[in-house]
Scaffold this motif. Structure first.
Motif, PDB file in Angstrom:
ATOM      1  N   GLY A 238       0.757  -1.247   0.009  1.00 63.43           N
ATOM      2  CA  GLY A 238       0.048   0.000   0.045  1.00 63.43           C
ATOM      3  C   GLY A 238       0.786   1.363   0.008  1.00 63.43           C
ATOM      4  N   ASP A 239       0.440   2.216  -0.561  1.00 65.94           N
ATOM      5  CA  ASP A 239       0.839   3.642  -0.697  1.00 65.94           C
ATOM      6  C   ASP A 239      -0.169   4.416  -0.837  1.00 65.94           C
ATOM      7  OD1 ASP A 239       2.709   5.825  -2.296  1.00 65.94           O
ATOM      8  OD2 ASP A 239       3.547   4.926  -0.466  1.00 65.94           O
ATOM      9  N   GLU A 240      -0.018   5.133  -2.026  1.00 66.85           N
ATOM     10  CA  GLU A 240      -1.174   6.056  -2.636  1.00 66.85           C
ATOM     11  C   GLU A 240      -2.476   5.314  -2.834  1.00 66.85           C
ATOM     12  OE1 GLU A 240      -2.001   8.310  -6.603  1.00 66.85           O
ATOM     13  OE2 GLU A 240      -0.154   8.938  -5.556  1.00 66.85           O
ATOM     14  N   GLY A 241      -2.357   4.162  -3.377  1.00 68.63           N
ATOM     15  CA  GLY A 241      -3.360   3.144  -3.333  1.00 68.63           C
ATOM     16  C   GLY A 241      -3.282   2.281  -2.178  1.00 68.63           C
ATOM     17  N   PRO A 242      -4.525   1.622  -2.145  1.00 64.96           N
ATOM     18  CA  PRO A 242      -4.719   0.677  -0.842  1.00 64.96           C
ATOM     19  C   PRO A 242      -3.870  -0.389  -0.853  1.00 64.96           C
ATOM     20  CG  PRO A 242      -6.406   0.392  -2.083  1.00 64.96           C
ATOM     21  CD  PRO A 242      -5.660   1.387  -3.065  1.00 64.96           C
ATOM     22  N   ALA A 243      -3.443  -0.993   0.328  1.00 64.38           N
ATOM     23  CA  ALA A 243      -2.772  -2.387   0.315  1.00 64.38           C
ATOM     24  C   ALA A 243      -3.387  -3.394   0.024  1.00 64.38           C
ATOM     25  CB  ALA A 243      -2.313  -2.451   1.901  1.00 64.38           C
ATOM     26  N   LEU A 244      -2.864  -4.391  -0.665  1.00 63.59           N
ATOM     27  CA  LEU A 244      -3.457  -5.409  -1.427  1.00 63.59           C
ATOM     28  C   LEU A 244      -3.045  -6.890  -0.776  1.00 63.59           C
ATOM     29  CD1 LEU A 244      -2.771  -4.775  -5.106  1.00 63.59           C
ATOM     30  CD2 LEU A 244      -4.977  -3.915  -3.314  1.00 63.59           C
ATOM     31  N   ASN A 245      -2.220  -6.961   0.096  1.00 59.61           N
ATOM     32  CA  ASN A 245      -1.640  -7.976   0.941  1.00 59.61           C
ATOM     33  C   ASN A 245      -2.593  -8.096   2.191  1.00 59.61           C
ATOM     34  OD1 ASN A 245      -0.821  -5.737   2.437  1.00 59.61           O
ATOM     35  ND2 ASN A 245       1.215  -6.687   2.851  1.00 59.61           N
ATOM     36  N   ARG A 246      -3.811  -8.380   1.899  1.00 58.65           N
ATOM     37  CA  ARG A 246      -5.014  -8.855   3.115  1.00 58.65           C
ATOM     38  C   ARG A 246      -6.019  -9.564   2.411  1.00 58.65           C
ATOM     39  NH1 ARG A 246      -7.443  -2.757   3.518  1.00 58.65           N
ATOM     40  NH2 ARG A 246      -5.182  -2.280   3.984  1.00 58.65           N
ATOM     41  N   ALA A 247      -6.616 -10.280   3.272  1.00 60.74           N
ATOM     42  CA  ALA A 247      -7.492 -11.362   2.893  1.00 60.74           C
ATOM     43  C   ALA A 247      -8.812 -10.720   2.468  1.00 60.74           C
ATOM     44  CB  ALA A 247      -7.873 -12.232   4.114  1.00 60.74           C
ATOM     45  N   THR A 248      -9.077  -9.523   2.550  1.00 60.28           N
ATOM     46  CA  THR A 248     -10.178  -8.677   2.016  1.00 60.28           C
ATOM     47  C   THR A 248      -9.741  -7.774   1.070  1.00 60.28           C
ATOM     48  OG1 THR A 248     -10.276  -7.300   3.967  1.00 60.28           O
ATOM     49  CG2 THR A 248     -11.735  -9.269   3.939  1.00 60.28           C
ATOM     50  N   LEU A 249     -10.265  -7.975  -0.035  1.00 59.21           N
ATOM     51  CA  LEU A 249     -10.208  -6.979  -1.128  1.00 59.21           C
ATOM     52  C   LEU A 249     -11.288  -6.306  -1.786  1.00 59.21           C
ATOM     53  CD1 LEU A 249      -7.097  -8.368  -3.135  1.00 59.21           C
ATOM     54  CD2 LEU A 249      -6.992  -6.683  -1.453  1.00 59.21           C
ATOM     55  N   ALA A 250     -11.543  -5.093  -1.799  1.00 57.07           N
ATOM     56  CA  ALA A 250     -12.932  -4.666  -2.287  1.00 57.07           C
ATOM     57  C   ALA A 250     -13.067  -4.950  -3.923  1.00 57.07           C
ATOM     58  CB  ALA A 250     -13.178  -3.188  -2.008  1.00 57.07           C
ATOM     59  N   ARG A 251     -14.168  -4.881  -4.352  1.00 56.48           N
ATOM     60  CA  ARG A 251     -14.709  -4.923  -5.661  1.00 56.48           C
ATOM     61  C   ARG A 251     -14.052  -6.271  -6.495  1.00 56.48           C
ATOM     62  NH1 ARG A 251     -15.460   1.172  -8.320  1.00 56.48           N
ATOM     63  NH2 ARG A 251     -16.007   2.106  -6.311  1.00 56.48           N
ATOM     64  N   ALA A 252     -13.812  -7.168  -5.761  1.00 57.61           N
ATOM     65  CA  ALA A 252     -13.225  -8.523  -6.563  1.00 57.61           C
ATOM     66  C   ALA A 252     -13.351  -9.572  -5.759  1.00 57.61           C
ATOM     67  CB  ALA A 252     -11.404  -8.103  -6.612  1.00 57.61           C
TER      68      ALA A 252
END
Length: 255
Positions: free
Chosen positions: A42-56
């Protein structure tokens, strides 16, 4: 590439072949890491190393988000990938959800106290409470990474908010500082809310809303690259900053 993703990845699906994940990482590092951070932290965009991701919620949904983008949130579409490359990128992003994020460095409860002491609620809303002069923070822990949040506290003009507006076309010009001189010489300073060729709407530093016809104004100055949020560099300790970022990272809009 700003992916505001908050959904549970389908964990029943078997992991992708290691080669696909490795090739997907190469694509991610070249196209996505600038906004989503190395290894999706994560930085300017959200972190993706999580078990919950939105819209996908499914692989197909994630593929659609990557391919079509989310223009009103600042994420561009990616149409130059082959089907195989897109599958590899999806495989890598899904693999990040299995690794999990690193624990926050600070203490969120102490960070809540720092947030209160600094008076952040005067300008920011959290769960319906606070002022509306600055960006709402109810879901900021999903929308931004910890590194970006830290930078936005110590040097706001160095990490200007981008891509959170729900109104298409406004994603890269939010909270733009403006200074207006009215026909009678009155100076109004605040942030631009909206603008068209003939009018401009502004929220001033007292959180009052104004709408003007440009033809009736003496001057309109737009201060690109600046922020009306005060910087806290040197005004908080490193420990307090870590605590504050830890608190902000917990704000995910879900109780």
């Amino acid at each position: 590439m700003i992916l505001p993703l908050v959904l549970a990845l389908t964990m029943q699906s078997p992991p992708a072949p290691a080669r696909d994940v490795q090739e997907g990482k190469k694509l991610f590092d070249g196209m996505c890491a600038r906004c989503h951070g190395i290894d999706g932290t994560g930085d300017e965009g959200p972190a993706l190393n999580r078990a919950t991701l939105a819209r996908a919620g499914t692989e197909d949904a994630l593929r659609d988000v990557i391919r079509d983008g989310i223009p009103d949130r600042g994420m561009p579409r990616v149409r130059r990938l082959s089907d195989a490359e897109l599958a590899q990128l999806v495989a890598y992003v899904r693999s990040l959800g299995r690794t999990g994020g690193a624990p926050a460095r600070g203490d969120a409860e102490r960070g809540r106290a720092v947030y209160t002491r600094l008076g952040c609620a005067a300008c920011h809303i959290v769960d319906g409470e606070g002022g509306s002069f600055g960006p709402e923070l109810t879901e900021i822990g999903v929308q931004r990474g910890a590194g970006y949040l830290k930078q936005s506290v110590i040097g706001p003009a160095e990490a200007l908010p981008r891509g959170l507006s729900l109104v298409p076309g406004r994603g890269f010009a939010e909270y733009l500082p403006v200074q207006i001189v009215t026909s009678d010489g009155r100076v109004v300073r605040g942030v631009r809310i909206n603008e068209d060729p003939f009018t401009i709407q502004v929220r001033d530093t007292n959180n009052q809303f104004h709408s003007y016809r440009k033809s009736e104004l003496k001057d309109v100055q737009k201060e690109f690259g600046k922020s009306l949020m005060p910087g806290f560099r040197g005004r908080v300790t490193d420990a307090e900053l870590d605590d504050l970022v830890a608190y902000l990272s917990t704000l995910r809009g879900v109780k």
